[in-house]
Structures are given as structure tokens and as C-alpha cells.
Write an enzyme that holds these catalytic residues in place. Structure first.
Site, PDB file in Angstrom:
ATOM      1  CE1 TYR A 150      13.932  -4.066   8.962  1.00  0.00           C
ATOM      2  CE2 TYR A 150      16.264  -3.603   8.731  1.00  0.00           C
ATOM      3  CZ  TYR A 150      14.999  -3.640   8.195  1.00  0.00           C
ATOM      4  OH  TYR A 150      14.806  -3.271   6.890  1.00  0.00           O
ATOM      5  CE  LYS A 177      13.945  -6.656   6.287  1.00  0.00           C
ATOM      6  NZ  LYS A 177      12.811  -6.962   5.399  1.00  0.00           N
ATOM      7  CB  SER A 210      -0.949  -0.001   1.205  1.00  0.00           C
ATOM      8  OG  SER A 210      -0.206   0.044   2.403  1.00  0.00           O
TER       9      SER A 210
HETATM   10  P1  NAD Z   1       7.084   0.979   4.895  1.00  0.00           P
HETATM   11  O1  NAD Z   1       6.997   1.013   6.376  1.00  0.00           O
HETATM   12  O2  NAD Z   1       6.670   2.164   4.097  1.00  0.00           O
HETATM   13  O3  NAD Z   1       6.283  -0.276   4.325  1.00  0.00           O
HETATM   14  C1  NAD Z   1       6.298  -1.518   4.980  1.00  0.00           C
HETATM   15  C2  NAD Z   1       4.993  -2.200   4.692  1.00  0.00           C
HETATM   16  O4  NAD Z   1       4.947  -3.436   5.402  1.00  0.00           O
HETATM   17  C3  NAD Z   1       3.802  -1.369   5.141  1.00  0.00           C
HETATM   18  O5  NAD Z   1       2.830  -1.358   4.134  1.00  0.00           O
HETATM   19  C4  NAD Z   1       3.323  -2.123   6.380  1.00  0.00           C
HETATM   20  O6  NAD Z   1       1.935  -2.006   6.620  1.00  0.00           O
HETATM   21  C5  NAD Z   1       3.682  -3.546   6.011  1.00  0.00           C
HETATM   22  N1  NAD Z   1       3.725  -4.378   7.203  1.00  0.00           N
HETATM   23  C6  NAD Z   1       4.504  -4.219   8.286  1.00  0.00           C
HETATM   24  N2  NAD Z   1       4.205  -5.164   9.202  1.00  0.00           N
HETATM   25  C7  NAD Z   1       3.208  -5.914   8.684  1.00  0.00           C
HETATM   26  C8  NAD Z   1       2.477  -7.039   9.147  1.00  0.00           C
HETATM   27  N3  NAD Z   1       2.669  -7.575  10.359  1.00  0.00           N
HETATM   28  N4  NAD Z   1       1.541  -7.558   8.348  1.00  0.00           N
HETATM   29  C9  NAD Z   1       1.298  -7.035   7.126  1.00  0.00           C
HETATM   30  N5  NAD Z   1       1.954  -5.981   6.625  1.00  0.00           N
HETATM   31  C10 NAD Z   1       2.907  -5.429   7.409  1.00  0.00           C
HETATM   32  O7  NAD Z   1       8.565   0.586   4.585  1.00  0.00           O
HETATM   33  P2  NAD Z   1       9.408   0.403   3.257  1.00  0.00           P
HETATM   34  O8  NAD Z   1      10.586   1.227   3.425  1.00  0.00           O
HETATM   35  O9  NAD Z   1       8.597   0.507   2.037  1.00  0.00           O
HETATM   36  O10 NAD Z   1       9.879  -1.118   3.482  1.00  0.00           O
HETATM   37  C11 NAD Z   1       9.574  -2.191   2.632  1.00  0.00           C
HETATM   38  C12 NAD Z   1      10.598  -3.296   2.864  1.00  0.00           C
HETATM   39  O11 NAD Z   1      11.887  -2.796   2.529  1.00  0.00           O
HETATM   40  C13 NAD Z   1      10.677  -3.772   4.313  1.00  0.00           C
HETATM   41  O12 NAD Z   1      10.809  -5.166   4.352  1.00  0.00           O
HETATM   42  C14 NAD Z   1      11.943  -3.106   4.822  1.00  0.00           C
HETATM   43  O13 NAD Z   1      12.539  -3.828   5.863  1.00  0.00           O
HETATM   44  C15 NAD Z   1      12.790  -3.097   3.567  1.00  0.00           C
HETATM   45  N6  NAD Z   1      13.861  -2.089   3.594  1.00  0.00           N
HETATM   46  C16 NAD Z   1      13.556  -0.765   3.676  1.00  0.00           C
HETATM   47  C17 NAD Z   1      14.603   0.154   3.709  1.00  0.00           C
HETATM   48  C18 NAD Z   1      14.365   1.630   3.789  1.00  0.00           C
HETATM   49  O14 NAD Z   1      15.343   2.364   3.982  1.00  0.00           O
HETATM   50  N7  NAD Z   1      13.142   2.119   3.635  1.00  0.00           N
HETATM   51  C19 NAD Z   1      15.926  -0.298   3.656  1.00  0.00           C
HETATM   52  C20 NAD Z   1      16.192  -1.647   3.573  1.00  0.00           C
HETATM   53  C21 NAD Z   1      15.137  -2.542   3.531  1.00  0.00           C
END
Ligand code: NAD
Length: 253
Positions: A158, A162, A12
């Protein structure tokens, strides 16, 4: 290329939304998974190019809900060709848990919450998706993190979740190859999303950007492009890989 059925978890917003957009732009049908963002998910569905996109809901920490959501996605999309394990927790809503600033109870609670979602949720989604890919092949792409390699001193669960995801992806790549299912992982550094906005806007923002010699963080679309390629038919030979997407901010040997 024929339209594929693609399930993106946590779609989303953030990276997941960019991934959903990328697949839809390529002509695929996308199941937009969310937990409690029905409105955002529906808005994205209506906004995506192409037809046949659907919205499914599940708390990824709930194994029965994961199974129901994956099965529903496959039923409504007419099968499943690609799973993107994107959803994850880290950010401001999930306070860090340094060893000496956390009670033993908080420590356990944080570890359980993060591992339940980031690792077990992804593992369960992979199991469920594989049942639908058996006999037709498929792709699983996991969204991991640089933190698995660099360490997350304030948020060790975290980093560990990962690292577990990386190992899971490598094991599944070997196990599922005979079924025509390729499994790959991306490990982004900082990406500009809701998860990191608070860090980037804080006085620490400049230092975060300076972690990369490009002096910036990634945009979600840059991660989506790599995920999209790893899910492509011609990317089968990348199965088992972990792709660093961190702007040379951390070089592993
Ligand atoms: P975000 O917080 O915008 O999105 C994360 C999504 O995961 C959200 O839609 C949230 O509702 C969903 N989510 C979390 N817990 C949940 C649960 N228990 N059940 C269902 N949905 C759940 O973050 P993002 O930055 O878009 O992250 C997406 C992925 O990328 C994640 O796995 C994150 O660890 C990884 N990531 C992000 C970054 C960064 O800097 N943003 C860096 C490395 C990895």
C-alpha cells in the site's frame, strides 16, 4: 463558473462520495465510478444536486475496463475536464501482509492486487482521461496517502503503491502542463470511512486519533474540499504538488 465534466473513481462511498458531492454542489456534472456498488452509486447519482450526473462501472485492475469506463464517462458527460483518481484498496477486506506472517505466494498476490488497483489503475485512468483533455485542458487529482511518506510496515505494498502514485503525479504534472492539464495529489492521514472504521472502533481507535495533536481523524469532506480546490481553474500553479492532509500527525521535511 461553467459546469465541468468530472470523473471520480471509487465514488460510491467514503472520500470518493464526498468528492462527488463537492463537485456537484459547485455545479459540475459528475461521473460516479464504482466496481460492484451499483445500488449505492445510483442512489448517490439521484441524490446529487444538479443534473447530468452518470454512473460508470469498472474494476480498476482491468485496463480494458478502465478505458471503457473513462470513454463512457466522457461520452455521456460531453467530454472530460477533471479526473479524480480516488479508488484504492487497503482496509479490512484486504488483510495486511507483514513479511513474517505471509507466505511467498500471499506476498506476491497482495503486492499484485494493490499495485494493480492503486497505482496501475490510476495510471491507466490518467492516460485515458488525458486523451479526452488534450486540446481542452484539464485537471487530474490523485488521492494518495500519508503512508507513502511515513511507511506502512504491515502493508508495504500500500505504502509503495501510494509513493508510486506521488511520483506519477509529479511526472505527469511536468509532461501534461504544455497541454493545459494540471496534476496534483493529496496525501491524507486517517480519514473516517469504511476503509478505517474497523481500526477506529477497535481499542486502537484512541491511539489512532491521538496521532494528530487535534486528537481526531479527518472527515471525508475535509479531503474533498482540498481535491475540489486543486481541480479549480485558479489552482493551475499548484500542479505537481503533494498536499499533506493529516492534521499535523506526520511532518515531512
Ligand atoms: P473506501 O474503501 O471507503 O473507498 C475506496 C473505494 O475504492 C471503494 O468505493 C472501492 O469499491 C473502490 N475500489 C477499490 N478497489 C477497486 C477496484 N479494483 N476497482 C474499482 N474500484 C475499487 O476508502 P476511502 O477511505 O474512501 O479511500 C479512498 C481513497 O483514499 C483510497 O485511495 C485510499 O487509499 C485513500 N486514503 C484513505 C485514507 C483513510 O484513512 N480512509 C487515508 C489515506 C488515503
Amino acid at each position: 463558473m461553467e459546469s465541468r465534466a468530472v470523473l471520480v473513481t471509487g465514488a460510491s462511498r467514503g472520500i470518493g462520495r464526498a468528492v462527488a458531492r463537492r463537485f456537484a454542489a459547485g455545479g459540475d456534472r459528475v461521473a460516479i465510478h464504482h466496481r460492484d456498488s451499483a445500488e449505492l452509486a445510483e442512489r448517490l447519482r439521484a441524490d446529487l444536486p444538479g443534473d447530468g450526473h452518470v454512473v460508470v462501472r469498472a474494476d480498476l485492475a482491468d485496463p480494458d475496463a478502465v478505458r471503457a469506463a473513462v470513454d463512457e464517462a466522457a461520452a455521456r458527460l460531453g467530454g472530460l475536464d477533471v479526473l479524480v483518481n480516488n479508488a484504492g484498496v487497503f482496509g479490512p477486506a484486504d488483510p495486511p501482509h507483514p513479511v513474517f506472517e505471509t507466505t511467498y505466494e500471499q506476498w506476491q498476490q497482495r503486492w499484485r492486487q494493490i499495485v494493480d488497483t492503486n497505482l496501475l489503475g490510476a495510471a491507466n485512468a490518467a492516460w485515458c482521461a488525458a486523451q479526452h483533455m488534450r486540446g481542452r485542458g484539464g485537471r487530474i487529482v490523485n488521492v494518495s496517502s500519508r503512508g507513502a511518506f511515513r511507511g506502512e510496515p504491515g502493508n508495504p505494498a500500500y505504502g509503495a503503491s501510494k509513493a508510486g502514485m506521488n511520483a506519477m503525479g509529479q511526472s505527469l504534472a511536468v509532461a501534461l502542463a504544455p497541454y493545459g492539464i494540471a496534476v496534483a495529489t493529496v496525501a491524507p492521514g486517517f480519514v473516517e470511512t469504511d476503509m478505517t472504521n474497523e481500526h477506529l472502533k477497535s481499542p486502537r481507535g484512541a491511539a489512532v486519533r491521538a496521532q494528530s495533536p487535534f486528537d481526531r481523524v479527518a472527515q471525508p469532506e475535509e479531503i474533498a474540499a482540498a481535491v475540489h480546490w486543486l481541480a479549480a481553474p485558479e489552482a493551475e500553479w499548484a500542479s505537481g504538488t503533494i498536499v499533506d492532509l493529516n492534521g499535523a500527525s506526520y511532518l515531512r521535511s
